[in-house]
Write a protein that holds these residues in place. Structure first.
Motif, PDB file in Angstrom:
ATOM      1  N   LEU A 183     -40.107  41.685 -89.243  1.00 13.11           N
ATOM      2  CA  LEU A 183     -39.746  40.492 -88.469  1.00 13.11           C
ATOM      3  C   LEU A 183     -40.639  39.303 -88.843  1.00 13.11           C
ATOM      4  N   GLY A 184     -41.919  39.585 -89.018  1.00 10.75           N
ATOM      5  CA  GLY A 184     -42.870  38.519 -89.334  1.00 10.75           C
ATOM      6  C   GLY A 184     -42.596  37.915 -90.697  1.00 10.75           C
ATOM      7  N   ILE A 420     -49.636  32.799 -89.292  1.00 12.57           N
ATOM      8  CA  ILE A 420     -49.298  32.119 -88.027  1.00 12.57           C
ATOM      9  C   ILE A 420     -50.510  31.319 -87.544  1.00 12.57           C
ATOM     10  N   LEU A 421     -51.688  31.942 -87.609  1.00  8.74           N
ATOM     11  CA  LEU A 421     -52.888  31.306 -87.061  1.00  8.74           C
ATOM     12  C   LEU A 421     -53.291  30.098 -87.898  1.00  8.74           C
ATOM     13  N   CYS A 426     -56.017  27.269 -87.013  1.00  3.72           N
ATOM     14  CA  CYS A 426     -57.203  28.089 -86.704  1.00  3.72           C
ATOM     15  C   CYS A 426     -57.948  28.454 -87.994  1.00  3.72           C
ATOM     16  N   ARG A 427     -59.228  28.809 -87.838  1.00  2.00           N
ATOM     17  CA  ARG A 427     -59.997  29.362 -88.961  1.00  2.00           C
ATOM     18  C   ARG A 427     -59.993  30.875 -88.775  1.00  2.00           C
ATOM     19  N   SER A 507     -44.634  38.065 -81.134  1.00  2.85           N
ATOM     20  CA  SER A 507     -43.893  36.808 -81.136  1.00  2.85           C
ATOM     21  C   SER A 507     -44.915  35.686 -81.326  1.00  2.85           C
ATOM     22  N   GLU A 508     -44.568  34.743 -82.228  1.00  2.00           N
ATOM     23  CA  GLU A 508     -45.491  33.653 -82.558  1.00  2.00           C
ATOM     24  C   GLU A 508     -45.890  32.878 -81.287  1.00  2.00           C
TER      25      GLU A 508
END
Ligand code: ADP
Length: 522
Positions: A183-184, A420-421, A426-427, A507-508
């Motif tokens: 899915l990802g 996603i991050l 994000c780091r 889920s994102e």
């Protein structure tokens, strides 16, 4: 023991009385033995216990009352009936005889018939008592044997049930982890440039993977409800807002089929303590079915909140024959024939919805007429909130520049989380197993840790316990990202110090929302 072979022991110092008694009793078929004093009577009674004693009271060595007491304290003779036969005719003597343990008292001079009738009565009573005792023993043995068998059967059923739960937890983990990857990756692929053909293939693959994920979730939910291992999260909800959001989403599906969806919200209040995810799941199932099994007309949801929550979902669709209205709550049962069926589905939705209602002490029922439509009625009592809702300090600054340590052994899932991050600004720091996690924690000094719970060698549980054991990480937000969803697993994670759990497939939106909620940064 019959009258003929019943054994009678007479103890009397008077030879004439002994002889008369022996004669009349022998003639009746009894096996008679005589003793002339109490000491002899005690020995005979102990070595060869009779079925009945006849004792004189006044005897030279030990009197009959004392002899009776001694017989009653000897395990070999304590249950054998004793009849006194005595020249003492006073009421006091009789009472003393009964107190000493006698069952009858005959006065001298006696009538032969009187003696025979009383002896017969007590011999028969003893016989029946013995039969009862042996039946009792037999019954006790039977009950003990059956109890042993039932205990063994219960133990083996418990073992089988544990094995089933363990199998489900494992299969759940094994399927969810790669499904999360599929899915990802499809999600990431959706951000890439594609020609029309590729885009169509991508959409179909994405649809199929989502469908597979939904079917799998249904099966898992059903088995968790069946084994009473589903965990509910009760919190105070704005019911009107929740119902409205579900209806807005389902209205789109209804409109696609040319159906109108309306909702009515009434009651004396709007706040209600319930499990949000599960209530939304039930409403989506009822509204989804109403859309699925209607080709014309309106769908109406009526929600009334007073002490309890009452919701009706009415449609004007195909309806259900009255004799089949209970069947539709049976798992995997669908009214359409599998060979000609027009609608997709597993046949688990209503079984899950009803079991969810029952697990929350509520009920789900239906009224329907073929061709005229159906009306499903849901009743739920209010629950107690699990914890008073803590004041949540939302991270108002967004996820940019948050330092996040991701502990994940599956490289596809790691890649996905990282993507996603990083897209959210994000780091990201990574650790591929529990040992690396502790080293990376020191080196990267993260704002938040995302921790997979199923890791090689050192498990996620060991990692979180180690993190919480260090003073400076006592309040560090740690979010479990896991394929485990069994109630016992989730309780164990929380007890060990996990702040939140995100279940795979990830889920994102849920991921970013949870991170923002737990990174208390202004
Ligand atoms: P699914 O929809 O996946 O088949 P459900 O458990 O939700 O499974 O429903 C079981 C069956 O009950 C459906 O297959 C359908 O035959 C019947 N059913 C459910 N809702 C309705 C409805 N609103 N109108 C008519 N039939 C329904």
């Amino acid at each position: 023991m019959t009258k003929e072979n019943a054994k009678i022991l007479i103890v009397d110092d008077n030879e004439m009385i002994r002889d008369v008694l022996e004669e009349i009793l022998s003639m009746e078929g009894y096996d008679v033995q005589c003793c002339s004093n109490a000491t002899e009577g005690l020995e005979c009674g102990h070595s060869d216990p009779p079925d009945l004693f006849i004792l004189d009271i006044t005897m030279p060595d030990i009197d009959g009352l004392e002899l009776c007491r001694r017989l009653k304290s000897d395990p070999a003779t304590m249950d054998i009936p004793v009849i006194f036969i005595s020249g003492l005719i006073g009421m006091e003597e009789k009472i003393a005889g009964f107190k000493a343990g006698g069952v009858d008292y005959i006065t001298k001079p006696f009538q032969n018939l009187d003696v025979l009738i009383r002896v017969k009565t007590h011999v028969e009573l003893r016989k029946k008592t013995q039969i009862l005792e042996s039946m009792n023993e037999w019954l006790e043995e039977k009950v003990e044997k059956r109890t042993r068998e039932l205990r063994l059967a219960k133990e083996s059923a418990e073992k089988a049930n544990n094995a089933k739960s363990e199998f489900l937890a494992n299969i759940n983990h094994e399927i969810r982890t790669p499904l999360n990857g599929v899915l990802g990756m499809l999600k990431l692929m959706g951000n890439c440039e594609m020609n029309d053909d590729l885009e169509m293939y991508h959409n179909l693959a994405d649809f199929s993977a989502r469908h597979l994920s939904a079917v799998f979730s249904d099966i898992l939910d059903y088995t968790q409800l069946d084994s009473d291992s589903m965990r509910f999260n009760y919190e105070s909800l704005d019911i009107h807002k929740l119902v409205e959001n579900v209806c807005l989403l389902q209205r789109e599906h209804a409109q696609n089929k040319g159906l109108e969806l309306k909702w009515e919200l009434t009651g004396d209040r709007t706040e209600f303590v319930c499990d949000e995810i599960r209530l939304v799941q039930i409403l989506n199932n009822l509204l989804g079915n109403a859309v699925k099994y209607s080709n014309k007309g309106e769908i109406t949801l009526r929600c009334h909140l007073s002490d309890d929550l009452n919701i009706e979902v009415e449609d004007q669709g195909v309806g259900i024959p009255s004799e089949r209205t209970e069947e539709i709550f049976t798992p995997f049962l669908q009214l359409e024939s599998p060979y000609t069926k027009e609608h997709s589905g597993t046949g688990l939705g209503l079984a899950i919805s009803r079991n969810l209602c029952q697990a929350m002490n509520g009920a789900l029922s239906v009224n329907s007429k073929p061709g005229k439509g159906s009306c499903f009625t849901l009743k739920l009592p209010e629950q107690k909130a699990r914890f008073p809702k803590p004041p949540v300090e939302h991270n108002k600054g967004g996820a940019e520049n948050l330092r996040i340590l991701v502990v994940e052994d599956n490289t596809i899932n790691l890649y996905l989380l990282e993507n996603i991050l990083e897209a959210a600004g994000c780091r990201v720091f990574q650790a591929l197993n529990g040992e690396e996690a502790m080293e990376e924690l020191e080196a990267s000094d993260p704002d938040i840790v995302l921790l997979d719970m199923g890791l090689p060698r050192k498990s996620g549980l060991e990692v979180i316990r180690e993190i919480r054991a260090r003073e400076k990480y006592r309040n560090l937000p740690v979010i479990a990202v896991t394929a485990y969803s069994h109630k016992d697993d989730l309780d164990r994670f929380e007890d060990a110090g996990i702040n939140a759990v995100i279940t795979k497939p990830v889920s994102e939106d849920v991921l970013i929302d949870t991170i923002m909620l737990h990174s208390a940064r202004d």
